[in-house]
Design a protein around this motif. Structure first.
Motif, PDB file in Angstrom:
ATOM      1  N   ALA A 107       0.711  -1.085  -0.014  1.00  0.00           N
ATOM      2  CA  ALA A 107       0.039   0.086   0.004  1.00  0.00           C
ATOM      3  C   ALA A 107       0.966   1.248   0.004  1.00  0.00           C
ATOM      4  CB  ALA A 107      -0.885   0.046   1.191  1.00  0.00           C
ATOM      5  N   LEU A 108       2.059   1.291  -0.492  1.00  0.00           N
ATOM      6  CA  LEU A 108       3.074   2.285  -0.504  1.00  0.00           C
ATOM      7  C   LEU A 108       2.703   3.512  -0.797  1.00  0.00           C
ATOM      8  CD1 LEU A 108       5.016   2.920  -3.132  1.00  0.00           C
ATOM      9  CD2 LEU A 108       5.456   0.386  -2.564  1.00  0.00           C
ATOM     10  N   LEU A 109       2.024   3.561  -2.084  1.00  0.00           N
ATOM     11  CA  LEU A 109       1.564   4.738  -2.866  1.00  0.00           C
ATOM     12  C   LEU A 109       0.239   5.483  -1.929  1.00  0.00           C
ATOM     13  CD1 LEU A 109       1.505   6.565  -5.253  1.00  0.00           C
ATOM     14  CD2 LEU A 109      -0.089   5.026  -6.580  1.00  0.00           C
ATOM     15  N   GLN A 110      -0.565   4.871  -1.761  1.00  0.00           N
ATOM     16  CA  GLN A 110      -1.721   5.708  -0.692  1.00  0.00           C
ATOM     17  C   GLN A 110      -0.920   5.962   0.675  1.00  0.00           C
ATOM     18  OE1 GLN A 110      -5.711   4.017  -0.277  1.00  0.00           O
ATOM     19  NE2 GLN A 110      -5.699   3.193  -2.306  1.00  0.00           N
ATOM     20  N   GLU A 111      -0.222   5.134   1.265  1.00  0.00           N
ATOM     21  CA  GLU A 111       0.445   5.546   2.419  1.00  0.00           C
ATOM     22  C   GLU A 111       1.483   6.724   2.248  1.00  0.00           C
ATOM     23  OE1 GLU A 111       1.191   1.163   4.627  1.00  0.00           O
ATOM     24  OE2 GLU A 111       2.548   1.749   3.044  1.00  0.00           O
ATOM     25  N   LYS A 112       2.037   6.848   1.324  1.00  0.00           N
ATOM     26  CA  LYS A 112       3.018   8.068   1.050  1.00  0.00           C
ATOM     27  C   LYS A 112       2.169   9.253   0.744  1.00  0.00           C
ATOM     28  CE  LYS A 112       7.157   7.805  -0.568  1.00  0.00           C
ATOM     29  NZ  LYS A 112       8.421   7.587  -1.469  1.00  0.00           N
ATOM     30  N   GLU A 142       6.330   0.502  -6.779  1.00  0.00           N
ATOM     31  CA  GLU A 142       5.376   0.152  -7.531  1.00  0.00           C
ATOM     32  C   GLU A 142       5.244   0.522  -9.073  1.00  0.00           C
ATOM     33  OE1 GLU A 142       0.192   1.082  -7.073  1.00  0.00           O
ATOM     34  OE2 GLU A 142       1.831   1.110  -5.356  1.00  0.00           O
ATOM     35  N   VAL A 143       4.787  -0.065  -9.746  1.00  0.00           N
ATOM     36  CA  VAL A 143       5.108   0.272 -11.350  1.00  0.00           C
ATOM     37  C   VAL A 143       3.747  -0.359 -12.162  1.00  0.00           C
ATOM     38  CG1 VAL A 143       7.492  -0.195 -11.434  1.00  0.00           C
ATOM     39  CG2 VAL A 143       5.724  -2.192 -11.892  1.00  0.00           C
ATOM     40  N   ILE A 144       3.449   0.540 -13.196  1.00  0.00           N
ATOM     41  CA  ILE A 144       2.418   0.228 -13.773  1.00  0.00           C
ATOM     42  C   ILE A 144       2.528  -1.073 -14.441  1.00  0.00           C
ATOM     43  CG2 ILE A 144       1.589   2.635 -14.291  1.00  0.00           C
ATOM     44  CD1 ILE A 144       2.595   2.547 -17.273  1.00  0.00           C
ATOM     45  N   ASN A 185      -1.662  -1.719  -9.901  1.00  0.00           N
ATOM     46  CA  ASN A 185      -0.193  -1.629 -10.398  1.00  0.00           C
ATOM     47  C   ASN A 185       0.208  -2.971  -9.753  1.00  0.00           C
ATOM     48  OD1 ASN A 185      -0.502   0.791 -11.622  1.00  0.00           O
ATOM     49  ND2 ASN A 185      -0.296   2.000  -9.829  1.00  0.00           N
ATOM     50  N   TYR A 186       1.635  -3.192 -10.115  1.00  0.00           N
ATOM     51  CA  TYR A 186       2.472  -4.362  -9.815  1.00  0.00           C
ATOM     52  C   TYR A 186       3.578  -3.613  -8.889  1.00  0.00           C
ATOM     53  CZ  TYR A 186       0.763  -7.256 -13.733  1.00  0.00           C
ATOM     54  OH  TYR A 186       0.044  -7.724 -14.660  1.00  0.00           O
ATOM     55  N   ILE A 187       4.155  -4.718  -8.123  1.00  0.00           N
ATOM     56  CA  ILE A 187       5.294  -4.317  -7.224  1.00  0.00           C
ATOM     57  C   ILE A 187       6.504  -4.926  -7.544  1.00  0.00           C
ATOM     58  CG2 ILE A 187       6.020  -4.342  -4.813  1.00  0.00           C
ATOM     59  CD1 ILE A 187       3.737  -2.431  -4.870  1.00  0.00           C
ATOM     60  N   ASN A 206      12.116   7.191  -8.768  1.00  0.00           N
ATOM     61  CA  ASN A 206      11.219   7.788  -9.464  1.00  0.00           C
ATOM     62  C   ASN A 206      11.181   8.420 -10.779  1.00  0.00           C
ATOM     63  OD1 ASN A 206       9.880   7.025  -7.098  1.00  0.00           O
ATOM     64  ND2 ASN A 206       9.180   9.058  -6.671  1.00  0.00           N
ATOM     65  N   GLN A 207      12.510   8.120 -11.284  1.00  0.00           N
ATOM     66  CA  GLN A 207      12.861   8.726 -12.667  1.00  0.00           C
ATOM     67  C   GLN A 207      12.797   7.770 -13.749  1.00  0.00           C
ATOM     68  OE1 GLN A 207      13.176  11.980 -13.095  1.00  0.00           O
ATOM     69  NE2 GLN A 207      12.843  11.943 -10.822  1.00  0.00           N
ATOM     70  N   ILE A 208      12.618   6.559 -13.413  1.00  0.00           N
ATOM     71  CA  ILE A 208      12.402   5.327 -14.124  1.00  0.00           C
ATOM     72  C   ILE A 208      10.973   5.216 -14.807  1.00  0.00           C
ATOM     73  CG2 ILE A 208      12.265   2.802 -14.231  1.00  0.00           C
ATOM     74  CD1 ILE A 208      14.405   2.846 -11.842  1.00  0.00           C
ATOM     75  N   PRO A 209      10.947   5.110 -16.008  1.00  0.00           N
ATOM     76  CA  PRO A 209       9.607   5.348 -16.876  1.00  0.00           C
ATOM     77  C   PRO A 209       8.693   4.055 -16.532  1.00  0.00           C
ATOM     78  CG  PRO A 209      11.442   5.695 -18.354  1.00  0.00           C
ATOM     79  CD  PRO A 209      12.111   5.313 -17.210  1.00  0.00           C
ATOM     80  N   GLY A 210       7.543   4.178 -15.968  1.00  0.00           N
ATOM     81  CA  GLY A 210       6.671   3.243 -15.307  1.00  0.00           C
ATOM     82  C   GLY A 210       6.850   3.082 -13.971  1.00  0.00           C
ATOM     83  N   VAL A 211       7.579   3.591 -13.225  1.00  0.00           N
ATOM     84  CA  VAL A 211       7.745   3.710 -11.811  1.00  0.00           C
ATOM     85  C   VAL A 211       6.715   4.695 -11.196  1.00  0.00           C
ATOM     86  CG1 VAL A 211       8.952   4.167  -9.686  1.00  0.00           C
ATOM     87  CG2 VAL A 211       9.958   2.533 -11.686  1.00  0.00           C
ATOM     88  N   VAL A 212       5.667   4.325 -10.514  1.00  0.00           N
ATOM     89  CA  VAL A 212       4.498   5.171  -9.739  1.00  0.00           C
ATOM     90  C   VAL A 212       5.196   5.776  -8.787  1.00  0.00           C
ATOM     91  CG1 VAL A 212       2.376   5.577  -8.985  1.00  0.00           C
ATOM     92  CG2 VAL A 212       2.686   3.884 -10.817  1.00  0.00           C
ATOM     93  N   GLU A 213       5.653   5.164  -7.622  1.00  0.00           N
ATOM     94  CA  GLU A 213       6.317   5.552  -6.425  1.00  0.00           C
ATOM     95  C   GLU A 213       7.273   4.589  -5.660  1.00  0.00           C
ATOM     96  OE1 GLU A 213       7.703   7.764  -4.523  1.00  0.00           O
ATOM     97  OE2 GLU A 213       6.197   8.948  -4.827  1.00  0.00           O
ATOM     98  N   ASN A 214       8.259   4.894  -4.847  1.00  0.00           N
ATOM     99  CA  ASN A 214       9.001   3.882  -4.166  1.00  0.00           C
ATOM    100  C   ASN A 214       8.725   4.061  -2.727  1.00  0.00           C
ATOM    101  OD1 ASN A 214      11.054   5.398  -2.604  1.00  0.00           O
ATOM    102  ND2 ASN A 214      11.039   6.663  -4.763  1.00  0.00           N
TER     103      ASN A 214
END
Length: 262
Positions: A107-112, A142-144, A185-187, A206-214
């Motif tokens: 749940a890292l994206l919503q948590e952050k 988290e990646v798309i 998304n995937y992890i 977070n500069q990697i294309p496809g990465v939503v959040e770390n």
């Protein structure tokens, strides 16, 4: 009852119990995800039902939202709350500067997002979560789903030039299928062993294309509450530079939490 809990569960319980003391009537509170955060939600629900505490809770996952509603907490979205007074959440690891690795529960994206939309973030943890250097716990990103293999390859290439001990990157699975987050998304889990420069790592991932959040939470946490299996609690406030110690007694009637699972 709490007397029948394992030492690790007692540690989680007392940390959660101490954390809800920070919550005041009328607050908008971010509700974390994970086994330790679940203890906090139950403690908070007890205050809502028995003491008449009135708050609005913003959950960081669907499972936290379900638990919060079950224990009587009013649940609202972050858009409805707009800004939060406080977020209480767990952590997979934290260092002396209160930098965190989170996302073991996916749940890292919503948590952050919730943590950074709060005036204060409190982390509750058992003492085993403290580390000298972050990285022993796999770092999630988290990646798309589209092009996730490309994102994985780019992450592996990036790690070659980073100050880490390991460079293995794996797709998190749920049985025989990829684990899917609440956002669809995937992890990817980065098995790094040690992260020499967490600030740099958080920025470049977070500069990697496809990465939503770390899952690196850098300069976000204000307070860590550490629980011990014997009831001791230590509260560290990085802004005030203070460390307070206390002990909570286990009451025989404290049987509210016996059905919680890790």
């Amino acid at each position: 009852m709490t007397g029948e809990l394992s030492p690790i569960d007692k540690a989680k319980f007392v940390a959660a119990k101490r954390a809800v003391d920070f919550i005041e009537d009328g607050m908008r509170v971010g509700l974390g995800t994970g086994s330790t955060a679940a203890w906090m939600v139950r403690c908070l629900g007890d205050l809502v039902r028995n003491d008449g505490l009135k708050i609005k809770g913003v959950p960081t996952s669907t499972r936290t939202a379900e638990l919060a509603r079950d224990v009587g907490i009013e649940v609202v979205t972050l858009d409805e709350a707009k800004w939060l007074d406080l977020t209480i959440d767990g952590a997979d690891e934290f260092d002396q500067e209160l930098n965190l690795i989170k996302g073991g529960g996916g749940a890292l994206l919503q948590e952050k997002i919730v943590a950074t939309a709060s005036d204060q973030m409190i982390v509750i943890a058992d003492v085993g979560k403290e580390v000298e250097s972050l990285g022993a716990f796999p770092l999630p990103i988290e990646v798309i789903p589209f092009g996730w293999k490309t994102s994985k390859s780019l992450a592996e290439e990036l790690l070659v030039s980073m100050d880490v001990l390991g460079q293995d990157v794996t797709l998190r699975m749920n049985d025989d299928k990829p684990f899917v987050t609440d956002e669809g998304n995937y992890i990817l889990d980065l098995h790094l062993g040690r992260i020499g420069n967490p600030h740099q790592m958080a920025m470049v991932l977070n500069q990697i294309p496809g990465v939503v959040e770390n899952g690196l939470f850098i300069d976000i946490c204000d307070v860590v509450i550490l629980g011990y299996g014997d009831g001791r609690v230590e509260t560290r406030d990085i802004n005030e530079g203070t460390i307070a110690q206390d002990r909570l007694e286990f009451e025989g009637s404290d049987n509210l939490f016996t059905d919680l699972q890790d």
